[in-house]
Design an enzyme around this catalytic site. Structure first.
Site, PDB file in Angstrom:
ATOM      1  N   GLU A 190       0.812  -1.519  -0.278  1.00 15.02           N
ATOM      2  CA  GLU A 190      -0.187   0.010   0.131  1.00 15.02           C
ATOM      3  C   GLU A 190       0.835   1.171   0.135  1.00 15.02           C
ATOM      4  O   GLU A 190       1.915   1.342   0.856  1.00 15.02           O
ATOM      5  CB  GLU A 190      -0.876  -0.118   1.314  1.00 15.02           C
ATOM      6  CG  GLU A 190      -2.358   0.327   1.104  1.00 15.02           C
ATOM      7  CD  GLU A 190      -2.981  -0.622   0.109  1.00 15.02           C
ATOM      8  OE1 GLU A 190      -3.277  -0.405  -1.093  1.00 15.02           O
ATOM      9  OE2 GLU A 190      -3.794  -1.602   0.610  1.00 15.02           O
ATOM     10  N   HIS A 191       0.614   2.026  -0.805  1.00 17.02           N
ATOM     11  CA  HIS A 191       1.093   3.322  -0.964  1.00 17.02           C
ATOM     12  C   HIS A 191       2.756   3.308  -1.528  1.00 17.02           C
ATOM     13  O   HIS A 191       3.805   4.041  -1.194  1.00 17.02           O
ATOM     14  CB  HIS A 191       1.332   4.530   0.036  1.00 17.02           C
ATOM     15  CG  HIS A 191      -0.248   4.951   0.477  1.00 17.02           C
ATOM     16  ND1 HIS A 191      -0.399   6.367  -0.006  1.00 17.02           N
ATOM     17  CD2 HIS A 191      -1.380   4.264   0.665  1.00 17.02           C
ATOM     18  CE1 HIS A 191      -1.551   6.395   0.153  1.00 17.02           C
ATOM     19  NE2 HIS A 191      -2.099   5.294   0.875  1.00 17.02           N
ATOM     20  N   THR A 192       2.901   2.260  -2.219  1.00 15.36           N
ATOM     21  CA  THR A 192       4.328   1.606  -2.772  1.00 15.36           C
ATOM     22  C   THR A 192       4.377   1.910  -4.209  1.00 15.36           C
ATOM     23  O   THR A 192       5.311   2.333  -4.690  1.00 15.36           O
ATOM     24  CB  THR A 192       4.391   0.193  -2.586  1.00 15.36           C
ATOM     25  OG1 THR A 192       3.363  -0.544  -2.754  1.00 15.36           O
ATOM     26  CG2 THR A 192       4.994  -0.062  -0.881  1.00 15.36           C
ATOM     27  N   GLY A 242     -16.561   3.973  -3.342  1.00 13.27           N
ATOM     28  CA  GLY A 242     -15.946   4.730  -2.070  1.00 13.27           C
ATOM     29  C   GLY A 242     -15.758   3.671  -1.064  1.00 13.27           C
ATOM     30  O   GLY A 242     -15.335   3.994   0.285  1.00 13.27           O
ATOM     31  N   SER A 298     -11.536   0.554  -5.770  1.00  9.83           N
ATOM     32  CA  SER A 298     -11.248   1.011  -7.173  1.00  9.83           C
ATOM     33  C   SER A 298     -12.272   0.905  -8.213  1.00  9.83           C
ATOM     34  O   SER A 298     -12.390   0.380  -9.181  1.00  9.83           O
ATOM     35  CB  SER A 298     -10.075   0.247  -7.860  1.00  9.83           C
ATOM     36  OG  SER A 298      -9.049   0.420  -7.284  1.00  9.83           O
ATOM     37  N   SER A 299     -13.623   1.471  -7.813  1.00 12.68           N
ATOM     38  CA  SER A 299     -14.720   1.612  -8.781  1.00 12.68           C
ATOM     39  C   SER A 299     -14.151   2.229  -9.770  1.00 12.68           C
ATOM     40  O   SER A 299     -14.583   2.366 -10.930  1.00 12.68           O
ATOM     41  CB  SER A 299     -16.000   2.028  -8.105  1.00 12.68           C
ATOM     42  OG  SER A 299     -15.527   3.260  -7.503  1.00 12.68           O
ATOM     43  N   GLU A 320      -7.222   9.679 -14.622  1.00 12.83           N
ATOM     44  CA  GLU A 320      -7.627   9.775 -12.994  1.00 12.83           C
ATOM     45  C   GLU A 320      -6.672  10.857 -12.598  1.00 12.83           C
ATOM     46  O   GLU A 320      -7.254  11.871 -11.786  1.00 12.83           O
ATOM     47  CB  GLU A 320      -6.945   8.479 -12.220  1.00 12.83           C
ATOM     48  CG  GLU A 320      -7.139   8.478 -10.734  1.00 12.83           C
ATOM     49  CD  GLU A 320      -8.389   7.700 -10.411  1.00 12.83           C
ATOM     50  OE1 GLU A 320      -8.884   6.909 -11.100  1.00 12.83           O
ATOM     51  OE2 GLU A 320      -9.034   8.045  -9.448  1.00 12.83           O
ATOM     52  N   ASP A 354      -4.128   0.413  -9.545  1.00 11.40           N
ATOM     53  CA  ASP A 354      -5.655  -0.101  -9.550  1.00 11.40           C
ATOM     54  C   ASP A 354      -5.731  -0.252 -10.843  1.00 11.40           C
ATOM     55  O   ASP A 354      -6.525  -1.570 -11.429  1.00 11.40           O
ATOM     56  CB  ASP A 354      -6.216   1.226  -9.056  1.00 11.40           C
ATOM     57  CG  ASP A 354      -6.037   1.636  -7.877  1.00 11.40           C
ATOM     58  OD1 ASP A 354      -5.547   0.962  -7.021  1.00 11.40           O
ATOM     59  OD2 ASP A 354      -6.664   2.815  -7.344  1.00 11.40           O
ATOM     60  N   TYR A 392      -4.221  11.869   0.839  1.00 13.53           N
ATOM     61  CA  TYR A 392      -3.320  10.894  -0.017  1.00 13.53           C
ATOM     62  C   TYR A 392      -2.345  11.863  -0.856  1.00 13.53           C
ATOM     63  O   TYR A 392      -0.982  11.277  -0.675  1.00 13.53           O
ATOM     64  CB  TYR A 392      -4.350  10.393  -1.071  1.00 13.53           C
ATOM     65  CG  TYR A 392      -3.763   9.418  -2.058  1.00 13.53           C
ATOM     66  CD1 TYR A 392      -3.758   8.239  -1.847  1.00 13.53           C
ATOM     67  CD2 TYR A 392      -2.871   9.857  -3.144  1.00 13.53           C
ATOM     68  CE1 TYR A 392      -3.218   7.115  -2.897  1.00 13.53           C
ATOM     69  CE2 TYR A 392      -2.408   9.263  -4.111  1.00 13.53           C
ATOM     70  CZ  TYR A 392      -2.592   7.578  -3.832  1.00 13.53           C
ATOM     71  OH  TYR A 392      -1.954   6.722  -4.628  1.00 13.53           O
TER      72      TYR A 392
HETATM   73  C1  GLA Z   1      -5.352   4.165  -4.037  1.00 16.18           C
HETATM   74  C2  GLA Z   1      -4.576   4.547  -5.340  1.00 16.18           C
HETATM   75  C3  GLA Z   1      -3.379   3.624  -5.735  1.00 16.18           C
HETATM   76  C4  GLA Z   1      -2.614   3.372  -4.654  1.00 16.18           C
HETATM   77  C5  GLA Z   1      -3.248   3.020  -3.365  1.00 16.18           C
HETATM   78  C6  GLA Z   1      -2.734   2.984  -2.136  1.00 16.18           C
HETATM   79  O1  GLA Z   1      -5.903   3.069  -4.420  1.00 16.18           O
HETATM   80  O2  GLA Z   1      -5.489   4.656  -6.442  1.00 16.18           O
HETATM   81  O3  GLA Z   1      -2.830   4.061  -6.743  1.00 16.18           O
HETATM   82  O4  GLA Z   1      -1.738   4.396  -4.476  1.00 16.18           O
HETATM   83  O5  GLA Z   1      -4.404   3.972  -3.212  1.00 16.18           O
HETATM   84  O6  GLA Z   1      -1.778   1.809  -2.300  1.00 16.18           O
END
Ligand code: GLA
Length: 385
Positions: free
Chosen positions: A35-37, A126, A130-131, A164, A176, A228
């Site tokens: 996550e957040h990588t 939400g 990833s809708s 996006e 995503d 974010y």
């Molecule tokens: C959201 C972003 C992704 C990713 C995640 C965190 O889903 O769309 O690109 O950064 O957060 O892992």
């Protein structure tokens, strides 16, 4: 799936007065770990889920693109040659942003024929599933085929990300869209976000007697604002102060130096990313050698890192994770960008309903709104139906 496809075809015909040329769909995703990588050029391990966005497409003689959906009253309309991020607004920025972004990746938007699109989705909005990427990927594969662009899936993922980032205005990474485009039944997508090389990793949850439970807290998040982007900025600052191009270039061996060079907050953001990258690699290795029963501690550690170091969890997510863990989950963590959305828990099949009841009870006790819990399976990525 056949139900929603029928609905989408009927919806298309009702709005546009003729049958669609074809139907394409793309899944949402759950991130198993990493996550957040992605925007730090690191590793991720998401999988496509069995909830999809379906798009019906009809060809037009002119150069106009129209989009309608079950979740908006208005039909958006624009000349394809006039597409630009500044002109796109509301939900239609997702599909129209993709059409624009295809132009940035080689499509001649002055020459392609017009299209009518109609969109419906079973991906909860939400929930951190990833809708938005599901819409982008479904539209991207549909237009790629009908406009005969011949773009590969990595490029389509970049197209979705560009839409996006620029049309929607959320500074998100590539994870995503990659999951939605590259997913496969019973597999996760192990993606190197620097090279975009990917490989499929068998999950084998069902064979191990496990289910993947999603707990949607209902706490809404919005990656176009606030937290974010702030986390992304901290990571960029950390990389700069450490003298590297991105945090991908650092490993756990660099942590002592990072502790000296960085302020405490930036250090903890950086530590999350460095250790999370390592956890992705460890999870892939564990899945390949021992199977899914061996990944629980890595999922748990990922959550702790997001809660304490990256500080993107919320009390509802922590409660969902802790309650799942206390009631027999193999492992649990929040999934997605954070600040709300969903947690995932890997649970023995026979324990699913017990955990659901426990989570409902815990949320009631804490005065939180009732979450929505459901199981998901790893599914095939975007394609023509
Ligand atoms: C959201 C972003 C992704 C990713 C995640 C965190 O889903 O769309 O690109 O950064 O957060 O892992």
């Amino acid at each position: 799936m056949s139900d929603i496809r029928d609905e989408v075809a009927a919806g298309f015909t009702e709005i546009y007065g003729s049958a669609p040329l074809g139907i394409w769909s793309a899944p949402g995703r759950a991130n198993l770990i990493g996550e957040h990588t992605d925007y730090n050029e690191g590793f991720v391990l998401p999988f496509a889920i069995n909830r999809r966005t379906v798009v019906a497409l009809g060809a037009r003689e002119d150069g106009v693109i129209r989009v309608a959906s079950a979740f908006a009253d208005e039909v958006a309309e624009i000349a394809i040659a006039e597409l630009s991020p500044e002109r796109l607004r509301d939900w239609s920025a997702y599909p129209l942003g993709v059409a624009w972004a295809l132009g940035q990746h080689g499509a001649d938007l002055g020459a392609v024929p017009g299209v009518d699109l109609y969109i419906e989705s079973t991906v909860p909005v939400g929930a951190g599933l990833s809708s938005s990427a599901a819409i982008e990927s479904a539209v991207a594969v549909a237009l790629n085929e009908v406009w005969q662009l011949g773009l590969d899936r990595q490029t389509l993922a970049r197209v979705g990300q560009l839409a996006e980032n620029k049309a929607v205005g959320a500074p998100t990474g590539i994870m995503d869209q990659s999951a939605s485009l590259l997913g496969r039944h019973d597999h996760a997508v192990f993606l190197d976000c620097r090279s975009l090389e990917s490989s499929l990793v068998e999950l084998g949850f069902a064979a191990a007697g496990l289910e993947l439970l999603v707990i949607d807290t209902g706490v809404s998040h919005d990656h176009a604002t606030g937290g974010y982007a702030a986390r992304r900025a901290s990571c960029e600052l950390g990389a700069r102060l450490m003298g590297v191009g991105s945090l991908r270039d650092l490993s756990v061996d660099d942590l002592p130096r990072a502790r000296e060079v960085l302020d405490d907050e930036t250090f903890r953001r950086v530590r999350h990313v460095i250790t999370e990258n390592q956890r992705v690699l460890d999870t892939v290795a564990a899945l390949r050698t021992e199977g899914p029963l061996a990944i629980g501690e890595l999922l748990d550690a990922s959550h702790v890192s997001m809660r304490d170091d990256f500080e993107i969890s919320v009390p509802e997510l922590d409660l969902a994770v802790e309650t799942a863990q206390a009631n027999g989950a193999i492992g649990a963590r929040m999934t997605g960008g954070g600040f709300g959305g969903a947690a995932i828990a890997l649970v023995p099949s026979e324990g699913v309903s017990r955990i659901q009841v426990a989570i409902d009870g815990a949320f009631a006790e804490h005065g939180f709104s009732q979450p929505t819990t459901f199981t998901v399976t790893a599914s095939d990525g975007a394609g023509r139906d």
